[in-house]
Design an enzyme around this catalytic site. Sequence first.
Site, PDB file in Angstrom:
ATOM      1  N   GLY A   1       0.818  -1.213   0.000  1.00  0.00           N
ATOM      2  CA  GLY A   1       0.000   0.000   0.000  1.00  0.00           C
ATOM      3  C   GLY A   1       0.846   1.254   0.000  1.00  0.00           C
ATOM      4  N   ALA A   2       1.951   1.230  -0.752  1.00  0.00           N
ATOM      5  CA  ALA A   2       2.960   2.280  -0.667  1.00  0.00           C
ATOM      6  C   ALA A   2       2.510   3.644  -1.180  1.00  0.00           C
ATOM      7  CB  ALA A   2       4.223   1.841  -1.429  1.00  0.00           C
ATOM      8  N   ALA A   3       1.432   3.703  -1.944  1.00  0.00           N
ATOM      9  CA  ALA A   3       0.970   4.981  -2.481  1.00  0.00           C
ATOM     10  C   ALA A   3      -0.024   5.684  -1.565  1.00  0.00           C
ATOM     11  CB  ALA A   3       0.341   4.781  -3.858  1.00  0.00           C
TER      12      ALA A   3
ATOM     13  N   MET B   1      -0.524   6.301   4.717  1.00  0.00           N
ATOM     14  CA  MET B   1       0.322   5.580   5.660  1.00  0.00           C
ATOM     15  C   MET B   1       1.466   4.898   4.933  1.00  0.00           C
ATOM     16  SD  MET B   1       0.592   5.219   8.874  1.00  0.00           S
ATOM     17  CE  MET B   1       1.994   4.477   9.718  1.00  0.00           C
TER      18      MET B   1
ATOM     19  N   THR C   1      -5.313  -2.013  11.610  1.00  0.00           N
ATOM     20  CA  THR C   1      -6.220  -1.964  12.754  1.00  0.00           C
ATOM     21  C   THR C   1      -7.599  -2.479  12.365  1.00  0.00           C
ATOM     22  OG1 THR C   1      -7.082  -0.528  14.521  1.00  0.00           O
ATOM     23  CG2 THR C   1      -6.963   0.399  12.294  1.00  0.00           C
TER      24      THR C   1
ATOM     25  N   MET D   1       1.588   0.321  16.659  1.00  0.00           N
ATOM     26  CA  MET D   1       3.044   0.177  16.652  1.00  0.00           C
ATOM     27  C   MET D   1       3.759   1.209  17.518  1.00  0.00           C
ATOM     28  SD  MET D   1       4.086  -2.337  14.650  1.00  0.00           S
ATOM     29  CE  MET D   1       3.240  -3.498  13.572  1.00  0.00           C
TER      30      MET D   1
ATOM     31  N   HIS E   1     -10.466   9.680  17.829  1.00  0.00           N
ATOM     32  CA  HIS E   1      -9.736   9.698  16.566  1.00  0.00           C
ATOM     33  C   HIS E   1     -10.385  10.666  15.584  1.00  0.00           C
ATOM     34  CE1 HIS E   1      -7.968   5.904  18.054  1.00  0.00           C
ATOM     35  NE2 HIS E   1      -6.981   6.176  17.220  1.00  0.00           N
ATOM     36  N   HIS E   2      -9.711  10.909  14.488  1.00  0.00           N
ATOM     37  CA  HIS E   2     -10.175  11.798  13.434  1.00  0.00           C
ATOM     38  C   HIS E   2     -11.474  11.290  12.812  1.00  0.00           C
ATOM     39  CE1 HIS E   2      -8.591   8.811  10.538  1.00  0.00           C
ATOM     40  NE2 HIS E   2      -7.639   8.661  11.446  1.00  0.00           N
TER      41      HIS E   2
ATOM     42  N   LYS F   1     -11.680   7.964  10.442  1.00  0.00           N
ATOM     43  CA  LYS F   1     -11.375   6.602  10.874  1.00  0.00           C
ATOM     44  C   LYS F   1     -12.573   5.686  10.670  1.00  0.00           C
ATOM     45  CE  LYS F   1      -9.345   3.950  14.691  1.00  0.00           C
ATOM     46  NZ  LYS F   1      -8.370   3.293  13.807  1.00  0.00           N
TER      47      LYS F   1
END
Length: 272
Positions: free
Chosen positions: A11-13, A16, A103, A128, A158-159, A162
């Site tokens: 999920g590199a793009a 996160m 999560t 983490m 949380h925002h 989420k």
Amino acid sequence: MGTPVKVVITGAAGRMGRMLVSAACAFEGTKVGGATEIPGHKMIGEDAGTLAGQGELGVKIVPDLKIALEGADVVVDFTSIESSPIHAGICAEARVPIVIGTTGLPEKSREEIAGLAGAIPIVMTPNMSVGVNLLFHLVDKVAGILGEGFDVEIVETHHRMKKDSPSGTACRLGEIAAAARGYSYPEDVRFERHGIIGERPVRQIGIQTLRGGDVVGEHTVMFAGEGERIELIHRAHGRNTFAMGAMRAAVWVASRGPGLYDMSDVLGLKEL
């Protein structure tokens, strides 16, 4: 210094994913060894480093994890509840360790991933952050020491974007507190309250959810007794803390044998 651990980012793009690429560049002992995205993603073929603002790394984003695993030491996965078990299975076939920080994983998926730990080392945790994992450790100790004279309430914020509720971290805090008290999770957990609810049972843990704005993450565990209360609070100021914790886990797991681990293993908290 030894040879850097080559980390594949799934999920590199994504938001996160880019942060994980940056963390792999910044963390001492790691380097980006591969990057993936879902088939058909518009960023496939782009350089992962350039996309993350780190300059060209010579690592192209590919649509197939099996290809990215060539020469890899560890995979770091923060993708989705649907994709993470699939990625863990591919890693098990290739005998490549994996760190999973996704999560909201349902119990069935966690069991599926845990079943692969006989083939490879897996670090799986809902959070983490070094600080959050210290919070896990403290909640276990405090819940056991104080006993039923102190009610346990967990509040997470949380925002607004989420997707899962309660957060995986809040659920884990509930599991830890329940185990320390000898309660059953989730049977002895109250996730919401409204209306005429009557007196609070002694054998209960409350988990409440707040959503709004751009809050990265805040978890409060309150132990409320007669005449006093104790609150343990963790506030995340940025997502980079999760990414750097994942790199720490990647370096640690690269030299481990098959098994299911979490961040308390990585940080040595179980020895305290």
